[in-house]
Scaffold this active site. Structure first.
Site, short mmCIF file in Angstrom:
data_model
loop_
_atom_site.label_atom_id
_atom_site.label_comp_id
_atom_site.label_asym_id
_atom_site.label_seq_id
_atom_site.Cartn_x
_atom_site.Cartn_y
_atom_site.Cartn_z
N VAL A 54 0.86 -1.19 0.00
CA VAL A 54 0.00 0.00 0.00
C VAL A 54 0.90 1.24 0.00
O VAL A 54 1.59 1.51 0.99
CB VAL A 54 -0.92 0.02 1.25
CG1 VAL A 54 -1.83 1.26 1.23
CG2 VAL A 54 -1.76 -1.26 1.34
N TYR B 278 -4.21 18.64 -9.86
CA TYR B 278 -4.70 17.45 -9.14
C TYR B 278 -5.83 16.76 -9.92
O TYR B 278 -5.84 15.53 -10.08
CB TYR B 278 -5.21 17.90 -7.77
CG TYR B 278 -5.66 16.80 -6.86
CD1 TYR B 278 -4.74 16.03 -6.14
CD2 TYR B 278 -7.02 16.53 -6.69
CE1 TYR B 278 -5.17 15.01 -5.30
CE2 TYR B 278 -7.45 15.52 -5.85
CZ TYR B 278 -6.52 14.77 -5.15
OH TYR B 278 -6.95 13.76 -4.31
P1 NAP Z 1 -2.50 11.87 3.12
O1 NAP Z 1 -3.05 11.66 4.47
O2 NAP Z 1 -1.77 13.13 2.81
O3 NAP Z 1 -1.61 10.61 2.73
C1 NAP Z 1 -0.84 10.55 1.58
C2 NAP Z 1 0.45 9.82 1.91
O4 NAP Z 1 1.20 9.68 0.69
C3 NAP Z 1 1.35 10.60 2.89
O5 NAP Z 1 1.91 9.74 3.84
C4 NAP Z 1 2.42 11.15 1.96
O6 NAP Z 1 3.65 11.43 2.60
C5 NAP Z 1 2.55 10.02 0.96
N1 NAP Z 1 3.26 10.47 -0.23
C6 NAP Z 1 3.20 11.67 -0.84
N2 NAP Z 1 4.03 11.70 -1.89
C7 NAP Z 1 4.62 10.49 -1.95
C8 NAP Z 1 5.59 9.92 -2.81
N3 NAP Z 1 6.14 10.62 -3.82
N4 NAP Z 1 5.98 8.64 -2.62
C9 NAP Z 1 5.45 7.92 -1.59
N5 NAP Z 1 4.55 8.42 -0.72
C10 NAP Z 1 4.14 9.70 -0.90
O7 NAP Z 1 -3.69 11.82 2.04
P2 NAP Z 1 -5.03 10.95 1.99
O8 NAP Z 1 -6.17 11.86 2.18
O9 NAP Z 1 -4.91 9.72 2.81
O10 NAP Z 1 -5.02 10.56 0.44
C11 NAP Z 1 -4.66 9.26 -0.03
C12 NAP Z 1 -5.00 9.22 -1.49
O11 NAP Z 1 -6.40 9.45 -1.66
C13 NAP Z 1 -4.29 10.27 -2.33
O12 NAP Z 1 -3.94 9.74 -3.57
C14 NAP Z 1 -5.35 11.34 -2.50
O13 NAP Z 1 -5.13 12.09 -3.67
C15 NAP Z 1 -6.59 10.49 -2.60
N6 NAP Z 1 -7.83 11.19 -2.27
C16 NAP Z 1 -8.01 11.73 -1.04
C17 NAP Z 1 -9.20 12.40 -0.79
C18 NAP Z 1 -9.50 13.02 0.55
O14 NAP Z 1 -10.54 13.68 0.67
N7 NAP Z 1 -8.68 12.82 1.57
C19 NAP Z 1 -10.16 12.53 -1.79
C20 NAP Z 1 -9.92 11.98 -3.03
C21 NAP Z 1 -8.75 11.29 -3.26
P3 NAP Z 1 3.93 12.93 3.16
O15 NAP Z 1 3.24 12.98 4.47
O16 NAP Z 1 5.41 12.98 3.26
O17 NAP Z 1 3.36 13.87 2.14
#
Ligand code: NAP
Length: 256
Positions: free
Chosen positions: A14, A163
């Site tokens: 993951v 995005y």
């Molecule tokens: P999050 O809490 O910011 O988690 C994202 C994780 O990915 C963080 O640990 C981040 O590390 C890591 N990451 C970023 N860049 C990376 C890289 N180059 N290589 C490896 N790991 C990396 O975000 P989330 O809300 O759980 O989102 C997870 C996914 O769902 C994302 O793809 C997001 O676009 C998608 N999504 C989220 C939402 C929402 O409402 N939350 C809605 C639609 C889609 P850092 O902490 O160092 O940045």
């Protein structure tokens, strides 16, 4: 009530497993019997997730590894390390690593546009490619790749030109991967979260949350665990006749 064990003897990786949705997916997969590799560029948070898994799901072996999904070498090292440690590649992959770098179209810098595409879209490509190549080479007969798009890839969102483009790309990538990989028994599906509570949305201004919430039929933001439920369904044999689709996990956001 104990979770049904739908992922026993399965190995899952993951990306973005150190935070938010990725962490919830790791926890849910482990509770369903999978061994989980938590992969994140933030190694500290990846180890925090591992700690949760090791404490609550002692029966299986789990692992935390650093990766930058936007770099081919880093992704290659990740998959090689998993294979040497577990003597098999993962048969389940969730590409949850993602970033935002919001700005209006007319002010967006080329650098910020590229950065988001590199992580969200190219990162999904690199991990999907590396995992599928390893799975096919190892003769794994049943695989599931779950990519993480976003509802805004379908409908767009003010301030998210980079995005929304990256997430629309993830959907197209997933459908193509499904077409190419079905002959190897690998299913590929995309989940489209709506507005989910996580460190990513913690950055969203209060006034934006106030404006969006009434547009959600369920009347609230979603929880990472609710996205993890759908990932578990897609990872398991409960969805064995489903491939090439996108599933919205958005509480009815933007349907009207
Ligand atoms: P999050 O809490 O910011 O988690 C994202 C994780 O990915 C963080 O640990 C981040 O590390 C890591 N990451 C970023 N860049 C990376 C890289 N180059 N290589 C490896 N790991 C990396 O975000 P989330 O809300 O759980 O989102 C997870 C996914 O769902 C994302 O793809 C997001 O676009 C998608 N999504 C989220 C939402 C929402 O409402 N939350 C809605 C639609 C889609 P850092 O902490 O160092 O940045």
């Amino acid at each position: 009530m104990a979770a049904p064990c739908r992922l026993i003897l399965r190995l899952a990786v993951v990306s973005g497993g150190g935070s938010g949705i990725g962490r919830a997916v790791c926890q849910r997969f482990a509770s369903e019997g999978a061994s989980v590799v938590v992969a994140d560029r933030n190694e500290e948070s990846a180890h925090e997730t591992l700690e949760l898994l090791s404490r609550n799901h002692k029966g299986q072996e789990h692992m935390a590894l650093g990766v930058d999904v936007s770099l081919k070498d880093s992704v290659g090292r990740l998959v090689n390390t998993i294979q040497s440690h577990f003597f098999q590649p993962p048969s389940i992959c969730v590409t949850a690593a993602g970033i935002t770098q919001d700005e209006f179209l007319m002010n967006m810098t080329e650098e910020d546009f590229d950065k988001v595409i590199q992580v969200n879209l190219k990162g999904t490509f690199l991990l999907t490619q590396a995992v599928s190549k390893a799975a096919v080479a190892a003769g794994i007969s049943k695989g599931s790749i779950i990519t993480v798009g976003s509802i805004v890839g379908k409908v767009g969102n003010v301030g998210q030109i980079n995005y929304s483009a990256s997430k629309a790309g993830v959907e197209g990538l997933t459908r193509t991967a499904a077409k190419e990989l079905s002959r190897y028994g690998i299913r590929c599906n995309c989940i489209l979260p709506g507005f989910i509570e996580s460190p990513m949305t913690d950055k969203v201004p209060e006034k934006v949350i106030y404006k969006i919430t009434p547009l959600i039929l369920m009347g609230r933001m979603g929880k990472p665990a609710e996205v993890a439920d759908v990932c578990t369904f897609l990872a398991s044999d409960d969805s064995q006749y489903i491939t090439g689709v996108s599933i919205e996990v958005a509480g009815g956001l933007f349907i009207g």
